[in-house]
Design a protein around this motif. Structure first.
Motif, PDB file in Angstrom:
ATOM      1  N   ALA A  20      -7.783  22.070  59.696  1.00  0.00           N
ATOM      2  CA  ALA A  20      -8.760  22.466  58.676  1.00  0.00           C
ATOM      3  C   ALA A  20      -9.942  21.500  58.709  1.00  0.00           C
ATOM      4  O   ALA A  20     -10.418  21.017  57.677  1.00  0.00           O
ATOM      5  N   THR A  21     -10.416  21.231  59.904  1.00  0.00           N
ATOM      6  CA  THR A  21     -11.526  20.303  60.107  1.00  0.00           C
ATOM      7  C   THR A  21     -12.852  21.028  59.934  1.00  0.00           C
ATOM      8  O   THR A  21     -12.975  22.218  60.212  1.00  0.00           O
ATOM      9  N   GLY A  22     -13.835  20.271  59.460  1.00  0.00           N
ATOM     10  CA  GLY A  22     -15.184  20.814  59.369  1.00  0.00           C
ATOM     11  C   GLY A  22     -15.386  21.863  58.297  1.00  0.00           C
ATOM     12  O   GLY A  22     -16.391  22.576  58.316  1.00  0.00           O
ATOM     13  N   ALA A  23     -14.472  21.972  57.340  1.00  0.00           N
ATOM     14  CA  ALA A  23     -14.557  23.051  56.350  1.00  0.00           C
ATOM     15  C   ALA A  23     -15.893  23.088  55.604  1.00  0.00           C
ATOM     16  O   ALA A  23     -16.464  24.183  55.430  1.00  0.00           O
ATOM     17  N   ASP A  74     -23.268  23.691  47.609  1.00  0.00           N
ATOM     18  CA  ASP A  74     -23.029  22.261  47.498  1.00  0.00           C
ATOM     19  C   ASP A  74     -21.560  21.995  47.190  1.00  0.00           C
ATOM     20  O   ASP A  74     -20.803  22.897  46.824  1.00  0.00           O
ATOM     21  N   TYR A  75     -21.172  20.728  47.339  1.00  0.00           N
ATOM     22  CA  TYR A  75     -19.832  20.296  46.950  1.00  0.00           C
ATOM     23  C   TYR A  75     -19.531  20.788  45.522  1.00  0.00           C
ATOM     24  O   TYR A  75     -20.400  20.701  44.674  1.00  0.00           O
ATOM     25  N   PRO A  76     -18.354  21.330  45.242  1.00  0.00           N
ATOM     26  CA  PRO A  76     -17.135  21.393  46.047  1.00  0.00           C
ATOM     27  C   PRO A  76     -16.931  22.715  46.810  1.00  0.00           C
ATOM     28  O   PRO A  76     -15.792  23.132  47.001  1.00  0.00           O
ATOM     29  N   PHE A  77     -18.001  23.339  47.255  1.00  0.00           N
ATOM     30  CA  PHE A  77     -17.921  24.463  48.199  1.00  0.00           C
ATOM     31  C   PHE A  77     -16.968  25.565  47.705  1.00  0.00           C
ATOM     32  O   PHE A  77     -16.070  26.020  48.410  1.00  0.00           O
ATOM     33  N   ARG A  78     -17.183  26.011  46.486  1.00  0.00           N
ATOM     34  CA  ARG A  78     -16.227  26.931  45.838  1.00  0.00           C
ATOM     35  C   ARG A  78     -16.091  28.265  46.570  1.00  0.00           C
ATOM     36  O   ARG A  78     -15.032  28.897  46.530  1.00  0.00           O
ATOM     37  N   ASN A  79     -17.136  28.692  47.265  1.00  0.00           N
ATOM     38  CA  ASN A  79     -17.080  30.026  47.871  1.00  0.00           C
ATOM     39  C   ASN A  79     -16.234  30.086  49.139  1.00  0.00           C
ATOM     40  O   ASN A  79     -16.024  31.167  49.678  1.00  0.00           O
ATOM     41  N   ILE A  80     -15.727  28.949  49.632  1.00  0.00           N
ATOM     42  CA  ILE A  80     -14.812  29.001  50.783  1.00  0.00           C
ATOM     43  C   ILE A  80     -13.389  28.611  50.400  1.00  0.00           C
ATOM     44  O   ILE A  80     -12.489  28.640  51.250  1.00  0.00           O
ATOM     45  N   GLN A  81     -13.163  28.280  49.147  1.00  0.00           N
ATOM     46  CA  GLN A  81     -11.842  27.799  48.745  1.00  0.00           C
ATOM     47  C   GLN A  81     -10.768  28.880  48.839  1.00  0.00           C
ATOM     48  O   GLN A  81      -9.635  28.611  49.253  1.00  0.00           O
ATOM     49  N   ASP A  82     -11.094  30.110  48.477  1.00  0.00           N
ATOM     50  CA  ASP A  82     -10.099  31.191  48.564  1.00  0.00           C
ATOM     51  C   ASP A  82      -9.701  31.456  50.015  1.00  0.00           C
ATOM     52  O   ASP A  82      -8.528  31.700  50.313  1.00  0.00           O
ATOM     53  N   TRP A 104      -5.717  18.544  57.403  1.00  0.00           N
ATOM     54  CA  TRP A 104      -7.034  18.109  56.942  1.00  0.00           C
ATOM     55  C   TRP A 104      -7.717  17.263  58.006  1.00  0.00           C
ATOM     56  O   TRP A 104      -7.080  16.516  58.754  1.00  0.00           O
ATOM     57  N   GLY A 105      -9.034  17.355  58.051  1.00  0.00           N
ATOM     58  CA  GLY A 105      -9.840  16.514  58.934  1.00  0.00           C
ATOM     59  C   GLY A 105     -11.309  16.806  58.702  1.00  0.00           C
ATOM     60  O   GLY A 105     -11.669  17.669  57.895  1.00  0.00           O
ATOM     61  N   THR A 106     -12.171  16.111  59.448  1.00  0.00           N
ATOM     62  CA  THR A 106     -13.597  16.235  59.136  1.00  0.00           C
ATOM     63  C   THR A 106     -14.499  16.645  60.289  1.00  0.00           C
ATOM     64  O   THR A 106     -15.339  17.514  60.125  1.00  0.00           O
ATOM     65  N   ASP A 107     -14.369  16.002  61.462  1.00  0.00           N
ATOM     66  CA  ASP A 107     -15.455  16.041  62.454  1.00  0.00           C
ATOM     67  C   ASP A 107     -16.691  15.444  61.783  1.00  0.00           C
ATOM     68  O   ASP A 107     -17.767  16.042  61.761  1.00  0.00           O
ATOM     69  N   ILE A 108     -16.522  14.242  61.257  1.00  0.00           N
ATOM     70  CA  ILE A 108     -17.452  13.661  60.290  1.00  0.00           C
ATOM     71  C   ILE A 108     -18.878  13.553  60.799  1.00  0.00           C
ATOM     72  O   ILE A 108     -19.831  13.624  60.006  1.00  0.00           O
ATOM     73  N   ARG A 143     -16.407  10.651  51.854  1.00  0.00           N
ATOM     74  CA  ARG A 143     -15.554  10.649  50.668  1.00  0.00           C
ATOM     75  C   ARG A 143     -15.437  12.048  50.072  1.00  0.00           C
ATOM     76  O   ARG A 143     -14.362  12.455  49.612  1.00  0.00           O
ATOM     77  N   GLN A 144     -16.508  12.810  50.076  1.00  0.00           N
ATOM     78  CA  GLN A 144     -16.445  14.184  49.560  1.00  0.00           C
ATOM     79  C   GLN A 144     -15.563  15.071  50.434  1.00  0.00           C
ATOM     80  O   GLN A 144     -14.894  15.972  49.924  1.00  0.00           O
ATOM     81  N   CYS A 145     -15.559  14.824  51.745  1.00  0.00           N
ATOM     82  CA  CYS A 145     -14.646  15.565  52.612  1.00  0.00           C
ATOM     83  C   CYS A 145     -13.197  15.333  52.194  1.00  0.00           C
ATOM     84  O   CYS A 145     -12.365  16.245  52.245  1.00  0.00           O
TER      85      CYS A 145
END
Length: 274
Positions: free
Chosen positions: A192-195, A202-210, A226-230, A238-240
């Protein structure tokens, strides 16, 4: 709770500019990454050497794993167009920090090899060696499924949520049904990297949570990492982290611990000390 990033890059040079939205910097060192991890509360990470812009990235990752064995592991790679490199798979994990393999298979040439049979030697070789392999499988879900079905002992990881790489918001999830169907194959997992990249909000990206919830429900906490590809994220490190640890009401307790690192380590065989 230990937090382990399933995908990061480091590099020492840019023979060609870093791809896509990655930071356009000459180098990004293990020390720079480690500092950012400390600030974000990330304990460890899996390095994915970006050979497409730094031909020495694999050696750089190994050096980082030697220097910081409790902090870095690697899913490495080598040039697929050199037949001599095929023998590297045998004993691949004898290299410091090396857990498995990863090729994004983004280029036109790699896509051609993927579909014309030129890579058919790779899957049984990796399967026999017991290595996990990660790919941008969301770009070729039917082929990814075909490989996974033909090689049931081959541990395969779909990069970057398995979503439409060029889509945002609802467009990112156009292949979601096909992706979650892969969960029936026990040898397939999803990073689930790069979500955050998939949302224009903007954070917390509610439209992709479902959509993320559907992927988690299908694959479960042991096969959803979980991961980032930061180096290409549109938000802070930190928000990731807190996007998953604080903003997803369906992710709690032991399942959260699995998603944030334990499941990844079990899947790739990293004997990380929790």
């Amino acid at each position: 709770m230990k937090i382990i990033d399933a995908q990061v890059h480091i590099w020492s040079q840019t023979v060609v500019p870093p791809s896509g939205l990655h930071r356009k910097v000459i180098k990004f060192t293990a020390e720079e990454l480690s500092k950012e991890m400390d600030e974000a509360g990330v304990d460890a990470a899996v390095i994915h050497p970006p050979l497409s812009w730094d031909p020495n990235a694999n050696a750089l990752a190994i050096e980082a794993a030697k220097q910081y064995p409790d902090r870095f592991a690697i899913l490495g790679q080598f040039a697929l167009d050199n037949p001599e490199n095929r023998k590297l798979i045998r004993g691949w994990r004898n290299q410091p920090g090396m857990m498995g393999l990863r090729w994004p298979l983004l280029s036109e040439q790699h896509q051609k090899w993927l579909h014309d049979g030129a890579l058919e030697w790779l899957w049984p070789a990796v399967e026999q060696e017991g290595l996990p392999i990660a790919m941008m499988g969301g770009l070729f879900l039917p082929k990814f499924r075909d490989i996974a079905e033909r090689h049931p002992r081959l541990k395969m990881i779909v990069d970057h949520c398995g979503l439409n790489r060029n889509g945002r918001d609802a467009e990112a999830f156009i292949h979601l049904d096909e992706l979650v169907a892969l969960a029936k194959l026990p040898n397939v997992a999803v990073k689930a990297t790069g979500a955050p990249h998939y949302s224009t909000q903007d954070y917390p990206f509610r439209n992709i949570q479902d959509g993320l919830h559907r992927i988690f429900d299908a694959f479960g906490p042991k096969r959803f990492f979980w991961g980032t590809d930061i180096t290409r994220m549109p938000c802070s490190y930190r928000q990731c982290v807190t996007f998953f640890t604080e903003e997803l009401p369906w992710l709690k307790g032991k399942e959260l611990e699995d998603v944030m690192g334990r499941g990844l380590c079990e899947f790739i065989g990293w004997d990380y000390k929790f």
